[in-house]
Design an enzyme around this catalytic site. Structure first.
Site, mmCIF file in Angstrom:
data_model
loop_
_atom_site.group_PDB
_atom_site.id
_atom_site.type_symbol
_atom_site.label_atom_id
_atom_site.label_comp_id
_atom_site.label_asym_id
_atom_site.label_seq_id
_atom_site.Cartn_x
_atom_site.Cartn_y
_atom_site.Cartn_z
ATOM 1 N N SER A 237 0.809 -1.221 0.000
ATOM 2 C CA SER A 237 0.000 0.000 0.000
ATOM 3 C C SER A 237 0.846 1.277 0.000
ATOM 4 O O SER A 237 0.326 2.368 0.224
ATOM 5 C CB SER A 237 -0.945 -0.009 1.200
ATOM 6 O OG SER A 237 -0.220 -0.190 2.390
ATOM 7 N N LEU B 131 3.577 4.216 1.137
ATOM 8 C CA LEU B 131 3.805 4.909 2.405
ATOM 9 C C LEU B 131 2.518 5.615 2.835
ATOM 10 O O LEU B 131 2.260 6.745 2.459
ATOM 11 C CB LEU B 131 4.952 5.912 2.277
ATOM 12 C CG LEU B 131 6.336 5.324 2.063
ATOM 13 C CD1 LEU B 131 7.386 6.425 1.986
ATOM 14 C CD2 LEU B 131 6.701 4.336 3.159
ATOM 15 N N HIS B 132 1.709 4.928 3.621
ATOM 16 C CA HIS B 132 0.469 5.495 4.146
ATOM 17 C C HIS B 132 0.703 5.903 5.600
ATOM 18 O O HIS B 132 1.815 5.792 6.125
ATOM 19 C CB HIS B 132 -0.687 4.502 3.999
ATOM 20 C CG HIS B 132 -0.432 3.192 4.662
ATOM 21 N ND1 HIS B 132 -0.531 3.003 6.026
ATOM 22 C CD2 HIS B 132 -0.073 1.994 4.159
ATOM 23 C CE1 HIS B 132 -0.255 1.757 6.328
ATOM 24 N NE2 HIS B 132 0.038 1.113 5.200
ATOM 25 N N LEU B 133 -0.346 6.360 6.270
ATOM 26 C CA LEU B 133 -0.193 6.949 7.601
ATOM 27 C C LEU B 133 0.460 6.019 8.618
ATOM 28 O O LEU B 133 1.404 6.420 9.301
ATOM 29 C CB LEU B 133 -1.545 7.430 8.128
ATOM 30 C CG LEU B 133 -1.511 8.145 9.476
ATOM 31 C CD1 LEU B 133 -0.601 9.366 9.425
ATOM 32 C CD2 LEU B 133 -2.903 8.543 9.894
ATOM 33 N N GLU C 288 4.403 -3.625 8.511
ATOM 34 C CA GLU C 288 3.266 -4.094 7.714
ATOM 35 C C GLU C 288 3.611 -5.443 7.090
ATOM 36 O O GLU C 288 4.719 -5.609 6.586
ATOM 37 C CB GLU C 288 2.986 -3.064 6.612
ATOM 38 C CG GLU C 288 1.793 -3.351 5.761
ATOM 39 C CD GLU C 288 1.566 -2.221 4.752
ATOM 40 O OE1 GLU C 288 1.714 -2.474 3.556
ATOM 41 O OE2 GLU C 288 1.248 -1.095 5.186
#
Length: 94
Positions: free
Chosen positions: A12, A14-16, A91
């Site tokens: 996904s 670099l998300h929060l 992750e």
């Protein structure tokens, strides 16, 4: 100053949540640490100690960034960031 290129492995990008993990992995170091990227013909630089800046860059899986560190503990800071990214930032990697 030291630098190293690394490819984002997270499905996904670099998300929060993983931006928080990335920022936390380097926050204890005194050195300035950032990453440079190119997207749609535009270049940018992001402070790795700023969660919102990391997310705002919109880096996706498979994109390569160049992490740069400068200061008294630059080598350690660079390796902490590179290791965190290569390990998936907490992750699960598919």
């Amino acid at each position: 100053m030291v630098s190293e290129k690394v490819t984002i492995v997270n499905p996904s990008g670099l998300h929060l949540l993983n931006a928080v993990n990335l920022s936390n992995s380097v926050s204890r170091y005194k050195s300035a640490i950032s990453f440079a990227y190119e997207k749609n013909g535009m270049q940018g630089t992001v402070n790795l100690k700023s969660i919102l800046s990391i997310v705002a860059a919109g880096i996706k899986q498979g994109e390569t960034i160049e992490i740069c560190s400068s200061g008294e503990d630059e080598e350690e800071a660079l390796q902490a960031a590179v290791t965190a990214i290569k390990s998936g930032l907490g992750e699960p990697l598919e």
